[in-house]
Design an enzyme around this catalytic site. Structure first.
Site, PDB file in Angstrom:
ATOM      1  N   LYS A 127       0.837  -1.205   0.000  1.00  0.00           N
ATOM      2  CA  LYS A 127       0.000   0.000   0.000  1.00  0.00           C
ATOM      3  C   LYS A 127       0.874   1.259   0.000  1.00  0.00           C
ATOM      4  CE  LYS A 127      -1.657   1.584   4.081  1.00  0.00           C
ATOM      5  NZ  LYS A 127      -1.304   2.997   4.278  1.00  0.00           N
ATOM      6  N   ASN A 128       1.897   1.270   0.848  1.00  0.00           N
ATOM      7  CA  ASN A 128       2.680   2.497   0.993  1.00  0.00           C
ATOM      8  C   ASN A 128       3.619   2.768  -0.183  1.00  0.00           C
ATOM      9  OD1 ASN A 128       1.354   3.009   3.332  1.00  0.00           O
ATOM     10  ND2 ASN A 128       3.057   2.494   4.705  1.00  0.00           N
ATOM     11  N   ASP A 165       5.158   0.676  11.959  1.00  0.00           N
ATOM     12  CA  ASP A 165       3.900   0.069  11.498  1.00  0.00           C
ATOM     13  C   ASP A 165       3.747  -1.381  11.965  1.00  0.00           C
ATOM     14  OD1 ASP A 165       3.216   2.402  10.320  1.00  0.00           O
ATOM     15  OD2 ASP A 165       3.389   1.727   8.255  1.00  0.00           O
ATOM     16  N   CYS A 173      -3.560  12.831  13.022  1.00  0.00           N
ATOM     17  CA  CYS A 173      -4.370  11.625  12.900  1.00  0.00           C
ATOM     18  C   CYS A 173      -4.194  10.807  14.163  1.00  0.00           C
ATOM     19  CB  CYS A 173      -4.005  10.838  11.653  1.00  0.00           C
ATOM     20  SG  CYS A 173      -2.474   9.965  11.810  1.00  0.00           S
ATOM     21  N   ARG A 191       1.799  14.547  13.000  1.00  0.00           N
ATOM     22  CA  ARG A 191       2.180  14.355  11.598  1.00  0.00           C
ATOM     23  C   ARG A 191       2.256  15.635  10.755  1.00  0.00           C
ATOM     24  NH1 ARG A 191      -0.336   8.685   9.681  1.00  0.00           N
ATOM     25  NH2 ARG A 191       1.554   8.675   8.459  1.00  0.00           N
ATOM     26  N   ARG A 226      -8.505  -0.276   5.239  1.00  0.00           N
ATOM     27  CA  ARG A 226      -7.711   0.701   4.493  1.00  0.00           C
ATOM     28  C   ARG A 226      -6.422   0.074   3.954  1.00  0.00           C
ATOM     29  NH1 ARG A 226      -6.744   6.140   7.692  1.00  0.00           N
ATOM     30  NH2 ARG A 226      -5.343   6.268   5.912  1.00  0.00           N
TER      31      ARG A 226
HETATM   32  C1  UD1 Z   1       4.761   6.705   6.229  1.00  0.00           C
HETATM   33  C2  UD1 Z   1       3.781   5.559   6.172  1.00  0.00           C
HETATM   34  C3  UD1 Z   1       3.333   5.165   7.569  1.00  0.00           C
HETATM   35  C4  UD1 Z   1       4.546   4.871   8.430  1.00  0.00           C
HETATM   36  C5  UD1 Z   1       5.542   6.012   8.393  1.00  0.00           C
HETATM   37  C6  UD1 Z   1       6.846   5.700   9.112  1.00  0.00           C
HETATM   38  C7  UD1 Z   1       2.674   5.954   4.064  1.00  0.00           C
HETATM   39  C8  UD1 Z   1       1.428   6.345   3.350  1.00  0.00           C
HETATM   40  N1  UD1 Z   1       2.623   5.997   5.397  1.00  0.00           N
HETATM   41  O1  UD1 Z   1       4.071   7.817   6.793  1.00  0.00           O
HETATM   42  O2  UD1 Z   1       2.515   4.011   7.440  1.00  0.00           O
HETATM   43  O3  UD1 Z   1       4.115   4.683   9.765  1.00  0.00           O
HETATM   44  O4  UD1 Z   1       5.876   6.332   7.034  1.00  0.00           O
HETATM   45  O5  UD1 Z   1       7.428   4.572   8.576  1.00  0.00           O
HETATM   46  O6  UD1 Z   1       3.671   5.584   3.468  1.00  0.00           O
HETATM   47  N2  UD1 Z   1       7.767  14.328  10.194  1.00  0.00           N
HETATM   48  C9  UD1 Z   1       7.980  15.666  10.441  1.00  0.00           C
HETATM   49  N3  UD1 Z   1       7.812  16.544   9.408  1.00  0.00           N
HETATM   50  C10 UD1 Z   1       7.455  16.149   8.154  1.00  0.00           C
HETATM   51  C11 UD1 Z   1       7.234  14.763   7.926  1.00  0.00           C
HETATM   52  C12 UD1 Z   1       7.403  13.885   8.955  1.00  0.00           C
HETATM   53  O7  UD1 Z   1       8.317  16.069  11.545  1.00  0.00           O
HETATM   54  O8  UD1 Z   1       7.326  16.989   7.265  1.00  0.00           O
HETATM   55  C13 UD1 Z   1       7.951  13.344  11.293  1.00  0.00           C
HETATM   56  C14 UD1 Z   1       6.665  12.607  11.653  1.00  0.00           C
HETATM   57  O9  UD1 Z   1       5.872  13.333  12.566  1.00  0.00           O
HETATM   58  C15 UD1 Z   1       7.206  11.315  12.235  1.00  0.00           C
HETATM   59  C16 UD1 Z   1       8.473  11.070  11.410  1.00  0.00           C
HETATM   60  O10 UD1 Z   1       8.817  12.323  10.819  1.00  0.00           O
HETATM   61  O11 UD1 Z   1       7.577  11.502  13.581  1.00  0.00           O
HETATM   62  C17 UD1 Z   1       8.317  10.036  10.314  1.00  0.00           C
HETATM   63  O12 UD1 Z   1       7.178  10.343   9.522  1.00  0.00           O
HETATM   64  P1  UD1 Z   1       7.091   9.967   7.984  1.00  0.00           P
HETATM   65  O13 UD1 Z   1       8.182   8.995   7.651  1.00  0.00           O
HETATM   66  O14 UD1 Z   1       7.014  11.216   7.182  1.00  0.00           O
HETATM   67  O15 UD1 Z   1       5.705   9.233   7.905  1.00  0.00           O
HETATM   68  P2  UD1 Z   1       4.699   9.261   6.693  1.00  0.00           P
HETATM   69  O16 UD1 Z   1       5.437   9.376   5.410  1.00  0.00           O
HETATM   70  O17 UD1 Z   1       3.601  10.230   6.961  1.00  0.00           O
END
Ligand code: UD1
Length: 429
Positions: free
Chosen positions: A22-23, A305, A117, A122, A397
């Protein structure tokens, strides 16, 4: 009302196939609209998040033809809008990938700011920081991010946190910027590599995906391609945990065992037998498992995850385990639900102390989010008696045919839509 009704206590035994990730599918579908030629995606998982995103790209004018359940043809030549509506973002946070895709193709995009969420706040500051470095003007207008520029230019970007979403989003935009971009402190997850491979199949020039440093030489256009999505490591990991919790013996096909190394290592550490071949893993659990320590980390560390599913297994292990969540601050909401099934878990800050119990008992519980929902199902499969898991739309989902696959492994489990169906399930057996 859709709920899972589970009669627990049956060791899972058998073989199953894993779907596409999915991701990986979410950024790849988004990136597919960047070409004006047709892109064929294979091994797409049939899960709600993917279907919602396919609808979202149709709403802005992309054509989407389903060839079969797991194959779709996407053509982005007729895209008319650059604005993503709030409904799409509300249903699926990952529609933020359309920001990078539209920016890359048209140098402009508007997306609603994703809120927090269930698992944490996030933010998307790192995504925006990357776009700004490429010369994009970002405005925050009434809950929307409006991004535009005349032409993006390559830049040297150092990510402050390791972010899967920001790495992929910036990579997509930079693939069409003028000149060279370097992303340092990039995420290394298999879905980052898959998204890069897909972009390269459309003509992008991206090197280093899967390492800390990604180097991108921008190209002016993309062509069509046919691409097969990588297998879902989290889906595979979830069935590995289900095998461990139920003292089962499960062979999981269509996986890349290397992607599962952190998960396999933890399962071996607590007393499971994990064997692997070219594209399969087998998990056998014959005796009571023992406690361990887990810390979630970006890949190749233990995935956040998989944290709830691992905790559901450790709650049954002999001794006290400690699980430290270092990625998302609110990812222990399922603990109170597991406690209703008898688990002995105390959370302090980002650490859960789990004192192993001899067994769960069935209870009525609610999924707080996708992976936590899967963890509750795992607990239900291991529990004595009947467990009802509510709010299963979260689980749908991200897991294709979740209950069918578990039934294939011998689980006594049904989706029930009414109290009458639930009573029938309770009366049966
Ligand atoms: C993706 C995955 C999610 C998984 C996560 C971590 C998808 C659709 N979702 O989420 O299932 O749990 O990776 O492996 O692929 N952060 C910031 N600023 C930003 C972006 C992120 O501070 O602009 C922080 C987040 O709050 C979190 C960390 O970075 O603490 C990692 O988040 P991130 O890897 O970005 O997660 P997602 O890509 O949203």
């Amino acid at each position: 009302m859709e709920k899972y009704a589970i009669r627990g206590g049956i060791p899972l035994v058998g073989e199953i196939d894993i779907a596409g990730a999915k991701n990986a599918a979410l950024p790849i579908i988004s990136a597919a609209i960047m070409s004006n030629e047709t892109v064929t995606l294979e091994n797409l998982p049939d899960v709600n998040d993917v279907n919602v995103l396919l609808e979202a790209i149709q709403r802005i004018g992309a054509s989407v033809n389903r060839v079969d359940r797991h194959t779709v043809r996407i053509n982005g030549s007729q895209i008319k809008g650059y604005d993503i509506d709030y409904e799409s973002m509300k249903k699926i946070r990952a529609s933020y990938y359309l920001l990078g895709a539209l920016l890359g193709k048209y140098n402009k995009a508007t997306v609603p700011k994703p809120g927090g969420c269930a698992i944490g706040s996030r933010p998307i500051d790192q995504h925006l920081k990357g776009f700004k470095a490429l010369g994009v003007n970002i405005e925050d207008q009434g809950g929307f991010v409006r991004a535009s520029c005349r032409q993006m230019e390559g830049a040297h970007i150092f990510m402050d946190v390791v972010s899967v979403g920001a790495t992929i989003n910036i990579m997509m935009a930079a693939a069409r910027a003028e000149g060279r971009t370097i992303i340092e402190n990039a995420a290394k997850e298999p879905h980052v590599v898959d998204a890069a491979n897909f972009l390269n199949s459309m003509g992008a020039r991206i090197k280093g995906a899967g390492t800390d440093v990604i180097r991108i030489s921008g190209v002016p256009d993309f062509h069509g391609c046919t691409y097969t999505i990588v297998p879902d490591m989290i889906e595979a990991g979830t069935y590995m945990m289900a095998a461990a919790a139920t003292k089962g013996d499960v062979v999981i096909h269509n996986v890349i065992p290397r992607h599962l190394d952190a998960i396999s290592a933890k399962l071996r550490e607590i007393g499971c037998e994990v064997k692997e071949g070219d594209d399969w893993v087998r998990v056998v659990a014959t005796r009571r498992l023992h406690s361990t320590q887990v810390k979630t980390l970006p890949y190749p560390g233990f995935p956040t995850d998989m944290q709830p599913q691992m905790a559901a297994v450790l709650a049954l292990a002999d001794g006290t385990s400690f699980v430290r969540e270092s990625i998302f601050e609110s990812r222990f909401k399922y603990v109170d639900e597991l406690a209703r099934m008898g688990a002995d878990i105390k959370v302090e800050g980002n650490v859960a102390a789990i004192v192993g119990i001899s067994g769960y008992h069935g209870a009525e519980v609610s999924s707080p989010d996708l992976r936590a929902g899967a963890a509750l199902v795992i607990a239900g499969l291991a529990a004595d008696g009947i467990t009802i898991v509510d709010d299963i739309e979260y689980i749908l989902r991200g897991y294709e045919d979740f209950d069918e696959k578990l039934r294939l492994l011998g689980a006594a489990m049904e989706v029930v839509h009414s109290d009458a169906e639930l009573h029938r399930f309770e009366a049966w057996g």
